[in-house]
Design an enzyme around this catalytic site. Structure first.
Site, PDB file in Angstrom:
ATOM      1  N   ALA A  15       0.875  -1.172   0.000  1.00 53.00           N
ATOM      2  CA  ALA A  15       0.000   0.000   0.000  1.00 53.00           C
ATOM      3  C   ALA A  15       0.914   1.224   0.000  1.00 53.00           C
ATOM      4  O   ALA A  15       1.773   1.357   0.872  1.00 53.00           O
ATOM      5  CB  ALA A  15      -0.895   0.004   1.234  1.00 53.00           C
ATOM      6  N   ASP A  16       0.779   2.071  -1.001  1.00 55.84           N
ATOM      7  CA  ASP A  16       1.588   3.290  -1.092  1.00 55.84           C
ATOM      8  C   ASP A  16       0.858   4.444  -0.413  1.00 55.84           C
ATOM      9  O   ASP A  16      -0.268   4.783  -0.794  1.00 55.84           O
ATOM     10  CB  ASP A  16       1.835   3.663  -2.555  1.00 55.84           C
ATOM     11  CG  ASP A  16       2.907   2.825  -3.208  1.00 55.84           C
ATOM     12  OD1 ASP A  16       3.503   1.967  -2.526  1.00 55.84           O
ATOM     13  OD2 ASP A  16       3.146   3.016  -4.419  1.00 55.84           O
ATOM     14  N   GLY A  42       4.072  -1.282  -4.614  1.00 59.77           N
ATOM     15  CA  GLY A  42       4.986  -2.414  -4.466  1.00 59.77           C
ATOM     16  C   GLY A  42       5.591  -2.743  -5.815  1.00 59.77           C
ATOM     17  O   GLY A  42       4.871  -2.812  -6.824  1.00 59.77           O
ATOM     18  N   GLY A  44       6.730  -5.445  -7.163  1.00 59.48           N
ATOM     19  CA  GLY A  44       6.169  -6.624  -7.806  1.00 59.48           C
ATOM     20  C   GLY A  44       4.784  -6.363  -8.362  1.00 59.48           C
ATOM     21  O   GLY A  44       4.489  -6.664  -9.528  1.00 59.48           O
ATOM     22  N   ALA A  45       3.904  -5.796  -7.539  1.00 61.11           N
ATOM     23  CA  ALA A  45       2.538  -5.522  -7.977  1.00 61.11           C
ATOM     24  C   ALA A  45       2.519  -4.502  -9.106  1.00 61.11           C
ATOM     25  O   ALA A  45       1.733  -4.629 -10.064  1.00 61.11           O
ATOM     26  CB  ALA A  45       1.704  -5.027  -6.795  1.00 61.11           C
ATOM     27  N   ASN A  46       3.363  -3.478  -9.032  1.00 60.56           N
ATOM     28  CA  ASN A  46       3.428  -2.490 -10.107  1.00 60.56           C
ATOM     29  C   ASN A  46       3.812  -3.140 -11.439  1.00 60.56           C
ATOM     30  O   ASN A  46       3.242  -2.839 -12.492  1.00 60.56           O
ATOM     31  CB  ASN A  46       4.448  -1.395  -9.782  1.00 60.56           C
ATOM     32  CG  ASN A  46       4.034  -0.513  -8.626  1.00 60.56           C
ATOM     33  OD1 ASN A  46       2.898  -0.557  -8.165  1.00 60.56           O
ATOM     34  ND2 ASN A  46       4.972   0.284  -8.136  1.00 60.56           N
ATOM     35  N   GLU A 137      12.466  -6.637  -3.305  1.00 62.35           N
ATOM     36  CA  GLU A 137      11.731  -6.164  -2.129  1.00 62.35           C
ATOM     37  C   GLU A 137      11.167  -7.339  -1.321  1.00 62.35           C
ATOM     38  O   GLU A 137      10.458  -7.120  -0.347  1.00 62.35           O
ATOM     39  CB  GLU A 137      10.598  -5.232  -2.541  1.00 62.35           C
ATOM     40  CG  GLU A 137      11.063  -3.845  -2.931  1.00 62.35           C
ATOM     41  CD  GLU A 137       9.923  -2.877  -3.199  1.00 62.35           C
ATOM     42  OE1 GLU A 137      10.175  -1.658  -3.149  1.00 62.35           O
ATOM     43  OE2 GLU A 137       8.788  -3.318  -3.471  1.00 62.35           O
ATOM     44  N   GLY A 229       9.881   3.042 -13.463  1.00 60.35           N
ATOM     45  CA  GLY A 229      10.865   1.977 -13.602  1.00 60.35           C
ATOM     46  C   GLY A 229      10.211   0.611 -13.661  1.00 60.35           C
ATOM     47  O   GLY A 229      10.662  -0.284 -14.398  1.00 60.35           O
ATOM     48  N   ASP A 230       9.137   0.424 -12.898  1.00 59.60           N
ATOM     49  CA  ASP A 230       8.438  -0.860 -12.903  1.00 59.60           C
ATOM     50  C   ASP A 230       7.751  -1.101 -14.239  1.00 59.60           C
ATOM     51  O   ASP A 230       7.772  -2.216 -14.777  1.00 59.60           O
ATOM     52  CB  ASP A 230       7.429  -0.912 -11.759  1.00 59.60           C
ATOM     53  CG  ASP A 230       8.100  -0.842 -10.398  1.00 59.60           C
ATOM     54  OD1 ASP A 230       9.203  -1.401 -10.258  1.00 59.60           O
ATOM     55  OD2 ASP A 230       7.528  -0.221  -9.484  1.00 59.60           O
TER      56      ASP A 230
END
Length: 278
Positions: A15-16, A42, A44-46, A137, A229-230
Site C-alpha cells: 500500500a503506497d 509495491g 512486484g505488484a506495479n 523487495e 521503472g516498474d
C-alpha cells in the site's frame, strides 16, 4: 505486432501512502502544504499490473495482510487483469511504502515489508513457456529459488541494490537496473545481459559489461516517477520475449516508462505494448 507472453511476477505488494509536496524535505526538515494519496504499489505488484495492461497473461506470486489494505491491493491487481491464484493472505499487516513526491516528480521512499516477508513459491509450478520477473523487495532466498525452479526465461529487476549470489546472476537471462544500482552491484559487469536506465538520458543494453544497444529517452514532463521503472521492467521483459531486437525493445520500454511518469498512479493505465513499438 501481437505479443503472446505468459509472465509470472514474483515480488512485493505494498500500500503506497504518498505525500505530494512542492519539494522534498532535507534531513530533519518538515515541509508543509502536502497532499495525501493512498494507492496500490509495491515493485512486484506495479510490474504485474503494468504487464497485464500491456497484454501479457500475468500471474502474481506474493502476499498481502488480512487487513483492509490487503483487500484493496487485491482489488487493484484484479482490475488490471492479474491472476491472483498465488497471492497469499497472511495474518499480519500488508506491506507499506511511505513516499514523498515533489513537484518535479522526484521521490523519497521508505518501505515496511509486512506481509512481503511471507512470500513463498511453494506449490507454484513453472512451465518451459514461463517468463519469471522478480525484484528484491522480498527475500533474496525466495527470488533465488524462483530462478532455480523456473524452466523458462528469468528476468530480475535488481532493486533495491544489494550483493547478489553468483548463482542468481548466472541464471538470469536479463537483469534490469538503474545507473546507481549498476554502480552499487559491481558483479553485474560479468552478467550475460543487463539493461541500465539513465533517466532522462535513455537506456542501454550491456553484454558482459559491454554496451551493445542504446535508446534515447522519450521527452516528457514527469508527474510521478514511482511506477515508471516498474513499467519499464515489464515492457522490456515482454518486448525481448516477443523477439524484438535490443534497440527496439529499449525504445519500446522507454516509451512505456514515459507514459507512466505522466500518470500520478504507481500502477498507471497503459495501452497494449504494440501501441508503444516504433
Amino acid at each position: 505486432m501481437e505479443f503472446d507472453i505468459e509472465l509470472t511476477v514474483v515480488g512485493s505488494i505494498n500500500a503506497d501512502i504518498s505525500a505530494i509536496t512542492e519539494r522534498l524535505p532535507g534531513p530533519g526538515e518538515t515541509v508543509g502544504g502536502g497532499r495525501l494519496a493512498r494507492e496500490a504499489g509495491g515493485k512486484g505488484a506495479n510490474q504485474a499490473a503494468a504487464a497485464a495492461r500491456l497484454g501479457a497473461r500475468t500471474r502474481m506470486v506474493g502476499a498481502v495482510g488480512s487487513d483492509a489494505d490487503g483487500a484493496a491491493m487485491r482489488r487493484a491487481l484484479e482490475s488490471a487483469g492479474v491472476d491472483l491464484t498465488h497471492v497469499a493472505t497472511v495474518d499480519t499487516e500488508t506491506g507499506t511504502a511511505l513516499i514523498v513526491v515533489d513537484a518535479a516528480g522526484e521521490n523519497q521512499i521508505a518501505v515496511c515489508e509486512g506481509a512481503n516477508a511471507h512470500v513463498s513459491i511453494d506449490g507454484v509450478e513453472f512451465s518451459e513457456a514461463d517468463t519469471v520477473l522478480a525484484q528484491l523487495e522480498i527475500s533474496l532466498d525466495t527470488v533465488t529459488e524462483a530462478a532455480r525452479r523456473c524452466r523458462g526465461y528469468v528476468a530480475l529487476n535488481a532493486a533495491p541494490a544489494m550483493p547478489l549470489p553468483a548463482e542468481l546472476i548466472e541464471r538470469a537471462d536479463l537483469i534490469i537496473v538503474n545507473e546507481t544500482e549498476y554502480e552499487l552491484i559491481p558483479e553485474l559487469a560479468d552478467a550475460a545481459l543487463v539493461a541500465v536506465t539513465y533517466g532522462a538520458k535513455g537506456s542501454a543494453m550491456l553484454e558482459r559489461g559491454q554496451q551493445v544497444a542504446f535508446a534515447d529517452a522519450v521527452k516528457t514532463r514527469p508527474v510521478n516517477t514511482v511506477g515508471a521503472g516498474d513499467a519499464f521492467c515489464a515492457a522490456l521483459t515482454i518486448a525481448l520475449r516477443a523477439g524484438l531486437p535490443y534497440e527496439a525493445a529499449l525504445r519500446t520500454a522507454n516509451a512505456v516508462g514515459a507514459a507512466a511518469v505522466v500518470d500520478p498512479a504507481s500502477q498507471p493505465d497503459l495501452e497494449r505494448l504494440e501501441h508503444y513499438t516504433t
